[in-house]
Design a protein around this motif. Structure first.
Motif, PDB file in Angstrom:
ATOM      1  N   VAL A  82       0.968  -1.158  -0.105  1.00 41.97           N
ATOM      2  CA  VAL A  82       0.010  -0.148  -0.020  1.00 41.97           C
ATOM      3  C   VAL A  82       0.666   1.130  -0.119  1.00 41.97           C
ATOM      4  CG1 VAL A  82      -1.800   1.202   1.268  1.00 41.97           C
ATOM      5  CG2 VAL A  82      -1.775  -1.409   1.190  1.00 41.97           C
ATOM      6  N   THR A  83       0.407   2.375  -0.906  1.00 38.12           N
ATOM      7  CA  THR A  83       1.494   3.398  -1.161  1.00 38.12           C
ATOM      8  C   THR A  83       0.760   4.757  -1.278  1.00 38.12           C
ATOM      9  OG1 THR A  83       1.181   3.105  -3.613  1.00 38.12           O
ATOM     10  CG2 THR A  83       3.240   1.734  -2.470  1.00 38.12           C
ATOM     11  N   SER A  84       1.586   5.843  -1.205  1.00 34.85           N
ATOM     12  CA  SER A  84       0.798   6.956  -1.204  1.00 34.85           C
ATOM     13  C   SER A  84       1.673   7.927  -2.310  1.00 34.85           C
ATOM     14  CB  SER A  84       1.049   7.795   0.051  1.00 34.85           C
ATOM     15  OG  SER A  84       0.716   9.210  -0.082  1.00 34.85           O
ATOM     16  N   PHE A  85       0.736   8.677  -2.981  1.00 35.60           N
ATOM     17  CA  PHE A  85       1.463   9.533  -4.045  1.00 35.60           C
ATOM     18  C   PHE A  85       2.189  10.689  -3.403  1.00 35.60           C
ATOM     19  CE2 PHE A  85       1.317  13.083  -6.873  1.00 35.60           C
ATOM     20  CZ  PHE A  85       1.431  12.738  -8.165  1.00 35.60           C
ATOM     21  N   CYS A  86       3.455  10.908  -3.665  1.00 35.84           N
ATOM     22  CA  CYS A  86       3.991  12.329  -2.934  1.00 35.84           C
ATOM     23  C   CYS A  86       4.709  13.335  -4.238  1.00 35.84           C
ATOM     24  CB  CYS A  86       5.174  11.786  -2.225  1.00 35.84           C
ATOM     25  SG  CYS A  86       4.715  10.916  -0.749  1.00 35.84           S
ATOM     26  N   ARG A  87       4.438  14.554  -4.094  1.00 35.09           N
ATOM     27  CA  ARG A  87       5.085  15.442  -4.818  1.00 35.09           C
ATOM     28  C   ARG A  87       6.369  15.636  -4.351  1.00 35.09           C
ATOM     29  NH1 ARG A  87       1.516  20.245  -3.429  1.00 35.09           N
ATOM     30  NH2 ARG A  87       1.799  19.497  -1.324  1.00 35.09           N
ATOM     31  N   GLY A  88       7.418  16.294  -5.120  1.00 36.58           N
ATOM     32  CA  GLY A  88       8.769  16.382  -4.672  1.00 36.58           C
ATOM     33  C   GLY A  88       9.240  17.230  -3.759  1.00 36.58           C
ATOM     34  N   ILE A  89       8.242  17.046  -2.511  1.00 37.93           N
ATOM     35  CA  ILE A  89       8.298  17.911  -1.356  1.00 37.93           C
ATOM     36  C   ILE A  89       8.658  16.861   0.062  1.00 37.93           C
ATOM     37  CG2 ILE A  89       7.037  19.794   0.034  1.00 37.93           C
ATOM     38  CD1 ILE A  89       5.126  20.329  -2.300  1.00 37.93           C
ATOM     39  N   GLN A  90       9.474  17.394   0.734  1.00 35.84           N
ATOM     40  CA  GLN A  90       9.720  16.267   1.962  1.00 35.84           C
ATOM     41  C   GLN A  90       8.492  16.324   3.028  1.00 35.84           C
ATOM     42  OE1 GLN A  90      13.582  16.960   4.232  1.00 35.84           O
ATOM     43  NE2 GLN A  90      12.320  16.661   6.073  1.00 35.84           N
ATOM     44  N   SER A  91       7.603  17.520   2.921  1.00 34.83           N
ATOM     45  CA  SER A  91       6.535  17.262   3.867  1.00 34.83           C
ATOM     46  C   SER A  91       5.434  16.224   3.485  1.00 34.83           C
ATOM     47  CB  SER A  91       5.743  18.748   3.932  1.00 34.83           C
ATOM     48  OG  SER A  91       5.369  19.341   2.662  1.00 34.83           O
ATOM     49  N   ASP A  92       5.403  16.086   1.942  1.00 29.24           N
ATOM     50  CA  ASP A  92       4.407  15.083   1.307  1.00 29.24           C
ATOM     51  C   ASP A  92       5.057  13.624   1.963  1.00 29.24           C
ATOM     52  OD1 ASP A  92       3.125  16.958   0.231  1.00 29.24           O
ATOM     53  OD2 ASP A  92       3.352  16.103  -1.840  1.00 29.24           O
ATOM     54  N   ILE A  93       6.258  13.429   2.090  1.00 27.88           N
ATOM     55  CA  ILE A  93       6.849  12.222   2.623  1.00 27.88           C
ATOM     56  C   ILE A  93       6.435  11.857   4.019  1.00 27.88           C
ATOM     57  CG2 ILE A  93       8.769  10.697   2.905  1.00 27.88           C
ATOM     58  CD1 ILE A  93      10.033  12.200   0.478  1.00 27.88           C
ATOM     59  N   ASP A  94       6.493  13.203   4.654  1.00 23.31           N
ATOM     60  CA  ASP A  94       6.292  13.093   6.354  1.00 23.31           C
ATOM     61  C   ASP A  94       4.845  12.735   6.399  1.00 23.31           C
ATOM     62  OD1 ASP A  94       8.859  13.931   7.043  1.00 23.31           O
ATOM     63  OD2 ASP A  94       8.548  15.783   6.802  1.00 23.31           O
ATOM     64  N   LEU A  95       3.903  13.411   5.686  1.00 24.97           N
ATOM     65  CA  LEU A  95       2.376  13.236   5.659  1.00 24.97           C
ATOM     66  C   LEU A  95       1.939  11.711   5.229  1.00 24.97           C
ATOM     67  CD1 LEU A  95       1.091  16.254   4.157  1.00 24.97           C
ATOM     68  CD2 LEU A  95       0.717  15.552   6.476  1.00 24.97           C
ATOM     69  N   ALA A  96       2.915  11.046   4.566  1.00 23.99           N
ATOM     70  CA  ALA A  96       2.911   9.801   4.072  1.00 23.99           C
ATOM     71  C   ALA A  96       3.055   8.807   5.120  1.00 23.99           C
ATOM     72  CB  ALA A  96       3.471   9.281   2.637  1.00 23.99           C
ATOM     73  N   LEU A  97       4.128   9.214   5.746  1.00 22.92           N
ATOM     74  CA  LEU A  97       4.659   8.173   6.784  1.00 22.92           C
ATOM     75  C   LEU A  97       3.635   8.224   8.075  1.00 22.92           C
ATOM     76  CD1 LEU A  97       8.187   9.289   7.174  1.00 22.92           C
ATOM     77  CD2 LEU A  97       7.649   7.212   6.571  1.00 22.92           C
ATOM     78  N   GLU A  98       2.659   9.250   8.279  1.00 24.59           N
ATOM     79  CA  GLU A  98       1.832   9.261   9.175  1.00 24.59           C
ATOM     80  C   GLU A  98       0.820   8.334   8.874  1.00 24.59           C
ATOM     81  OE1 GLU A  98      -0.223  13.139   9.642  1.00 24.59           O
ATOM     82  OE2 GLU A  98       1.864  14.161   9.958  1.00 24.59           O
ATOM     83  N   CYS A  99       0.408   7.735   7.679  1.00 26.07           N
ATOM     84  CA  CYS A  99      -0.432   6.950   7.183  1.00 26.07           C
ATOM     85  C   CYS A  99       0.036   5.504   7.405  1.00 26.07           C
ATOM     86  CB  CYS A  99      -0.965   7.215   5.828  1.00 26.07           C
ATOM     87  SG  CYS A  99      -1.576   8.906   5.651  1.00 26.07           S
ATOM     88  N   ASP A 100       1.358   5.243   7.647  1.00 29.61           N
ATOM     89  CA  ASP A 100       1.736   4.004   7.857  1.00 29.61           C
ATOM     90  C   ASP A 100       1.859   3.192   6.517  1.00 29.61           C
ATOM     91  OD1 ASP A 100       3.261   2.127   9.388  1.00 29.61           O
ATOM     92  OD2 ASP A 100       1.412   1.112   9.787  1.00 29.61           O
ATOM     93  N   VAL A 101       2.118   3.952   5.591  1.00 27.96           N
ATOM     94  CA  VAL A 101       2.116   3.088   4.123  1.00 27.96           C
ATOM     95  C   VAL A 101       3.460   2.540   3.930  1.00 27.96           C
ATOM     96  CG1 VAL A 101       0.630   4.796   2.998  1.00 27.96           C
ATOM     97  CG2 VAL A 101       2.939   5.249   3.048  1.00 27.96           C
ATOM     98  N   ASP A 102       3.294   1.364   2.992  1.00 25.64           N
ATOM     99  CA  ASP A 102       4.753   0.711   2.717  1.00 25.64           C
ATOM    100  C   ASP A 102       5.653   1.434   2.094  1.00 25.64           C
ATOM    101  OD1 ASP A 102       3.598  -1.681   4.191  1.00 25.64           O
ATOM    102  OD2 ASP A 102       2.307  -1.896   2.429  1.00 25.64           O
ATOM    103  N   GLY A 103       5.235   2.402   1.091  1.00 26.05           N
ATOM    104  CA  GLY A 103       6.094   3.040   0.220  1.00 26.05           C
ATOM    105  C   GLY A 103       5.254   4.169  -0.420  1.00 26.05           C
ATOM    106  N   ILE A 104       6.139   4.973  -0.973  1.00 27.86           N
ATOM    107  CA  ILE A 104       5.619   5.966  -1.942  1.00 27.86           C
ATOM    108  C   ILE A 104       6.045   5.846  -3.349  1.00 27.86           C
ATOM    109  CG2 ILE A 104       5.976   7.430   0.174  1.00 27.86           C
ATOM    110  CD1 ILE A 104       8.286   8.840  -1.136  1.00 27.86           C
TER     111      ILE A 104
END
Length: 510
Positions: A82-104
């Motif tokens: 299960v993954t999340s889409f992230c733009r080229g912004i570090q905060s997007d990665i941080d928000l994805a981490l909050e969701c406990d995804v496997d990858g981005i």
């Protein structure tokens, strides 16, 4: 029915190809589509049943509601990544981490139009930023795929350098993206073959030119081992490449298995209900007409050999074959339809019925099962006593809870019942089910509404298909009132389904 393969085929049958589904992210970006957390969970479970390898559950940066939905999907503990889409912004990665995804899926600009015009940076700074973001995500134990946005319009030398930079920074794979459905199979093959030499590569194709599947197959041929898709081809503009089309093409033409294909039709229906976008009748694999035959020549051939006019068996993708009635139906098709409904008719009677069916079709009518049976009763001189009939209906939707009441004639006995629902039609259907009890436990297979005339006084035609046990019947009714048309169609369908089971109506359930 395997295809006769050529020794020169470009995708060998021993290739391992997986599918990434982005219905919950890219598919939801289709105009008018908005999925609730519950709907995302339902679709994710259906994707898991179908054996999808990677599920892109959304874009964590969208908002708190989206993060809640993504977290609901990750909490399912699926076999799929299960993954999340992230733009080229570090905060997007941080928000994805909050969701406990496997990858981005880290999306960075690839074409000069996007590097300079959209992001406002330089090629060199873009390379540096990409490496930093990949390293950051890997430091947080995420699986990382880097997508070069607008890759099909990028300078291939720069695209190759960008993806090489991402892999050197620790990315697990790169992705060639035809973001605007711009390119063709040759350009796709050229780009993907270069990226495949660097490491694992995926393909993300859109269908703006109707080349989504062709480009996906070209990418696989050139070395891609993961294809981004959406169920039913949902997505922005003309949509993404359809998951079901890629899966059946790979298996039927190249013997490359990617999914549990028998789950495909159920998956398509789940997504159609959740998004509110109906399945196009002529849609490959999952459209209503994909395994429906009306032409007399095709019907006759199919009755003699069910492989005569089909590339593969409908059961392969969880479907059933259907013989439709209309102006093109011949005697063989009419006879088969009558037999399906348990109607005995002589050859002369079948010929007469077929002629009338054709005449009805010539007038622009869709010939339903109810039409066929009414014609057959007239031709054979069979008198039929109705089992259940609508006497009256009243529905209101002005208050907070839509309500409806119906009066039915059930074998000479009057039954009155009321119901509530999400709208007047739903409330009226609930009332019918209350009046008939367990006898109304037929499945509503499809419900379709068409406006027959324009203006504020438009007449609508409601067509329903219902099934009970091993019988299915289609009925259409036209009225100015959509609620009445809907209930009349449903009651008439139940009347046909219950005619051989009067005992079921002897007493309504308390």
């Amino acid at each position: 029915m395997p295809v006769t393969h050529s020794p020169e085929q470009t995708i060998p049958s021993d290739r391992t190809v997986r599918l990434l589904d982005t219905t919950l992210r890219d598919g939801e970006q289709a105009p008018g589509v908005s999925l609730s957390p519950d709907e995302k969970v339902e679709i994710a479970r259906a994707l898991e049943r179908a054996g999808v390898s990677v599920i892109e559950a959304g874009s964590a940066c969208t908002g708190a509601g989206e993060r809640q939905a993504i977290s609901r999907v990750t909490d399912l503990d699926l076999e799929a990544r299960v993954t999340s889409f992230c733009r080229g912004i570090q905060s997007d990665i941080d928000l994805a981490l909050e969701c406990d995804v496997d990858g981005i899926h880290l999306v960075v600009p690839a074409s000069d139009r996007h590097v300079e015009g959209k992001v406002g940076t330089s090629r060199e700074d873009n390379l540096e930023k990409t490496a930093e973001l990949v390293s950051y995500a890997k430091d947080h134990d995420l699986w990382v795929e880097v997508i070069g946005e607008d890759g099909s319009r990028a300078d291939l030398d720069y695209l190759e350098t960008l993806m090489e930079t991402a892999l050197e920074a620790g990315a697990d794979r790169t992705c060639f993206a035809d973001t605007v459905g711009h390119t063709g199979p040759e350009r796709t093959a050229e780009a993907v073959s270069r990226l495949a030499e660097l490491g694992p590569v995926s393909a993300h194709t859109h269908d703006d030119l109707g080349l989504g599947v062709a480009n996906a197959l070209s990418a696989v041929s050139a070395g891609a081992d993961l294809v981004h898709c959406t169920v039913n081809g949902l997505g922005e503009r003309a949509g993404n490449v359809a998951l079901e089309e890629v899966a059946i093409a790979l298996e039927h033409v190249y013997d490359v298995e990617t999914l549990e294909l028998e789950e495909v039709y159920d998956l398509a229906q789940v997504c159609s209900r959740a998004t509110g976008i109906p399945l196009a009748p002529n849609k490959a694999v999952i459209g209503e007409n994909a395994f429906t035959h009306e032409s007399g020549i095709h019907t006759d051939g199919t009755l003699k050999d069910d492989k005569m006019y089909e590339p593969y068996e409908p059961e392969t993708v969880g479907r059933e074959r259907r013989l439709a009635l209309g102006k093109h139906a011949g005697r063989a098709g009419v006879k088969a339809a009558l037999e399906e409904h348990g109607v005995d008719a002589s050859d002369d009677e079948v010929a007469d019925i077929a002629t009338r069916v054709t005449e009805l079709g010539d007038r622009g009518r869709h010939v339903t099962d109810a039409d066929l049976l009414a014609i057959a009763e007239d031709v054979t001189g069979t008198e039929r006593e109705r089992v259940v009939e609508l006497v009256d209906i009243a529905a209101t939707s002005g208050g907070p809870i839509p309500t409806a009441s119906v009066r039915l004639d059930v074998g000479g006995e009057e039954r009155v019942a009321s119901g509530t629902g999400s709208g007047p039609v739903d409330a009226a259907v609930s009332a019918v089910r209350e009046a008939l009890g367990s006898a109304a436990d037929a499945e509503l297979e499809s419900y379709h509404v068409d406006a027959v005339t324009g203006g504020t006084d438009a007449v609508v035609t409601v067509e329903v298909t219902m099934s009970r046990d091993d019988r299915t019947v289609t009925v259409a009714r036209s009225e100015a009132d959509i609620t009445r048309a809907s209930v009349e169609a449903m009651v008439d369908a139940l009347d046909r389904l219950l005619e051989s089971d009067r005992q079921a109506l002897a007493m309504a359930d308390d």
